[in-house]
Design a protein around this motif. Structure first.
Motif, PDB file in Angstrom:
ATOM      1  N   GLU A  13       0.885  -1.166   0.000  1.00  0.00           N
ATOM      2  CA  GLU A  13       0.000   0.000   0.000  1.00  0.00           C
ATOM      3  C   GLU A  13       0.920   1.213   0.000  1.00  0.00           C
ATOM      4  O   GLU A  13       1.627   1.467   0.972  1.00  0.00           O
ATOM      5  CB  GLU A  13      -0.882  -0.008   1.244  1.00  0.00           C
ATOM      6  CG  GLU A  13      -1.815   1.160   1.324  1.00  0.00           C
ATOM      7  CD  GLU A  13      -2.593   1.171   2.628  1.00  0.00           C
ATOM      8  OE1 GLU A  13      -2.888   2.287   3.118  1.00  0.00           O
ATOM      9  OE2 GLU A  13      -2.890   0.091   3.160  1.00  0.00           O
ATOM     10  N   ARG A  15       2.052   4.819   0.408  1.00  0.00           N
ATOM     11  CA  ARG A  15       1.651   5.982   1.199  1.00  0.00           C
ATOM     12  C   ARG A  15       1.887   7.244   0.376  1.00  0.00           C
ATOM     13  O   ARG A  15       3.005   7.532  -0.009  1.00  0.00           O
ATOM     14  CB  ARG A  15       2.448   6.052   2.496  1.00  0.00           C
ATOM     15  CG  ARG A  15       2.473   4.791   3.282  1.00  0.00           C
ATOM     16  CD  ARG A  15       1.144   4.472   3.865  1.00  0.00           C
ATOM     17  NE  ARG A  15       1.285   3.238   4.655  1.00  0.00           N
ATOM     18  CZ  ARG A  15       0.390   2.825   5.492  1.00  0.00           C
ATOM     19  NH1 ARG A  15      -0.719   3.491   5.650  1.00  0.00           N
ATOM     20  NH2 ARG A  15       0.583   1.714   6.156  1.00  0.00           N
ATOM     21  N   CYS A  18       3.837  11.049   2.382  1.00  0.00           N
ATOM     22  CA  CYS A  18       5.093  10.761   3.057  1.00  0.00           C
ATOM     23  C   CYS A  18       6.182  11.625   2.423  1.00  0.00           C
ATOM     24  O   CYS A  18       5.938  12.291   1.416  1.00  0.00           O
ATOM     25  CB  CYS A  18       5.446   9.281   2.969  1.00  0.00           C
ATOM     26  SG  CYS A  18       5.963   8.724   1.361  1.00  0.00           S
ATOM     27  N   HIS A  21      10.358   7.165   0.395  1.00  0.00           N
ATOM     28  CA  HIS A  21      10.097   5.727   0.386  1.00  0.00           C
ATOM     29  C   HIS A  21      11.436   5.002   0.463  1.00  0.00           C
ATOM     30  O   HIS A  21      12.308   5.241  -0.366  1.00  0.00           O
ATOM     31  CB  HIS A  21       9.393   5.292  -0.910  1.00  0.00           C
ATOM     32  CG  HIS A  21       8.104   5.992  -1.174  1.00  0.00           C
ATOM     33  ND1 HIS A  21       6.938   5.686  -0.508  1.00  0.00           N
ATOM     34  CD2 HIS A  21       7.782   6.977  -2.047  1.00  0.00           C
ATOM     35  CE1 HIS A  21       5.961   6.448  -0.966  1.00  0.00           C
ATOM     36  NE2 HIS A  21       6.451   7.241  -1.892  1.00  0.00           N
ATOM     37  N   HIS A  95       8.684   6.119   4.888  1.00  0.00           N
ATOM     38  CA  HIS A  95       8.023   4.827   4.992  1.00  0.00           C
ATOM     39  C   HIS A  95       8.945   3.734   4.484  1.00  0.00           C
ATOM     40  O   HIS A  95       9.671   3.920   3.507  1.00  0.00           O
ATOM     41  CB  HIS A  95       6.712   4.826   4.201  1.00  0.00           C
ATOM     42  CG  HIS A  95       5.662   5.686   4.830  1.00  0.00           C
ATOM     43  ND1 HIS A  95       4.763   5.209   5.759  1.00  0.00           N
ATOM     44  CD2 HIS A  95       5.376   7.000   4.696  1.00  0.00           C
ATOM     45  CE1 HIS A  95       3.971   6.189   6.151  1.00  0.00           C
ATOM     46  NE2 HIS A  95       4.331   7.294   5.523  1.00  0.00           N
ATOM     47  N   GLU A 120       2.934   1.368  11.559  1.00  0.00           N
ATOM     48  CA  GLU A 120       2.185   1.777  10.379  1.00  0.00           C
ATOM     49  C   GLU A 120       3.096   2.274   9.255  1.00  0.00           C
ATOM     50  O   GLU A 120       2.690   2.351   8.106  1.00  0.00           O
ATOM     51  CB  GLU A 120       1.175   2.886  10.730  1.00  0.00           C
ATOM     52  CG  GLU A 120       0.093   2.452  11.692  1.00  0.00           C
ATOM     53  CD  GLU A 120       0.555   2.445  13.153  1.00  0.00           C
ATOM     54  OE1 GLU A 120       1.515   3.172  13.510  1.00  0.00           O
ATOM     55  OE2 GLU A 120      -0.029   1.678  13.931  1.00  0.00           O
ATOM     56  N   ASP A 121       4.328   2.635   9.602  1.00  0.00           N
ATOM     57  CA  ASP A 121       5.293   3.132   8.615  1.00  0.00           C
ATOM     58  C   ASP A 121       6.121   2.020   7.986  1.00  0.00           C
ATOM     59  O   ASP A 121       6.964   2.287   7.143  1.00  0.00           O
ATOM     60  CB  ASP A 121       6.255   4.133   9.266  1.00  0.00           C
ATOM     61  CG  ASP A 121       5.549   5.379   9.766  1.00  0.00           C
ATOM     62  OD1 ASP A 121       4.442   5.670   9.278  1.00  0.00           O
ATOM     63  OD2 ASP A 121       6.112   6.051  10.650  1.00  0.00           O
TER      64      ASP A 121
END
Length: 188
Positions: A13, A15, A18, A21, A95, A120-121
């Motif tokens: 998923e 994000r 953010c 990555h 993330h 969650e990250d």
């Protein structure tokens, strides 16, 4: 105990809100992550590619190489000090996307959580055997897991069923006693 878990089949998923990555991959995850990297680059945030393991695969795809802002290699995930420093110096809102063996993935996630990343990250796409050890509830011994759904405890000799209840503290899954089974000492 399967070769590939359901986690490994689903796309990450991505994000959108953010700042960066971070992709961590090993040989098994390289090809599977390419579609995700394209989606990450579409967000406009930088994407960093981190190769994990001794013989971590390179990207031979020039299109993917054009989407990645930086590449790094981590031959030993156990080198937690270097990884910790690397993760600590990332901007807020970074993330992590991990596509690696379960052993490496859990190690990376633990290091990231120790330096302050929220669960969650961090997204994990694990490969191979998910758990390496089982905890016998009869004698409190930790046993290695093979491919079978049951294990004979090396300490008490009781047959234990391997569950999916994972203990982060023990780094093992819980093994339930199988009823109506004889111990090693009772067998002729």
């Amino acid at each position: 105990m399967t070769e590939r878990s359901l986690d490994s089949l689903s796309p990450f998923e991505i994000r959108r809100r953010c700042r960066k990555h971070l992709v961590f991959v090993d040989n098994h995850g390289v090809v599977d992550v390419f579609p995700d990297v394209r989606r990450m680059a579409a967000t406009g945030c930088p994407v960093e590619w981190n190769l994990v393991g001794e013989s971590a695969g390179e990207t031979d795809d020039p299109c993917i190489d054009a989407l990645i802002s930086a590449k790094r290699s981590w031959p030993h995930v156990g080198d937690s000090d270097a990884l910790r420093m690397y993760l600590e110096h990332q901007p807020m809102g970074t993330h992590l996307y991990i596509a690696a063996s379960w052993v490496s993935a859990r190690s990376l996630a633990r290091i990231a959580e120790m330096v302050g990343y929220a669960k969650e990250d961090i997204q994990i796409r694990g490969y191979g055997q998910k758990y390496q050890k089982v905890f016998c509830i009869a004698c409190y011994t930790i046993n290695p897991i093979g491919d079978a759904p049951t294990v004979i405890c090396r300490q008490c000799g009781k047959m234990i069923s391997v569950s999916d209840h994972y203990s982060r503290r023990l780094d093992a899954v819980l093994g339930y006693l199988m009823l109506n089974n004889k111990t090693k000492k009772e067998n002729p």
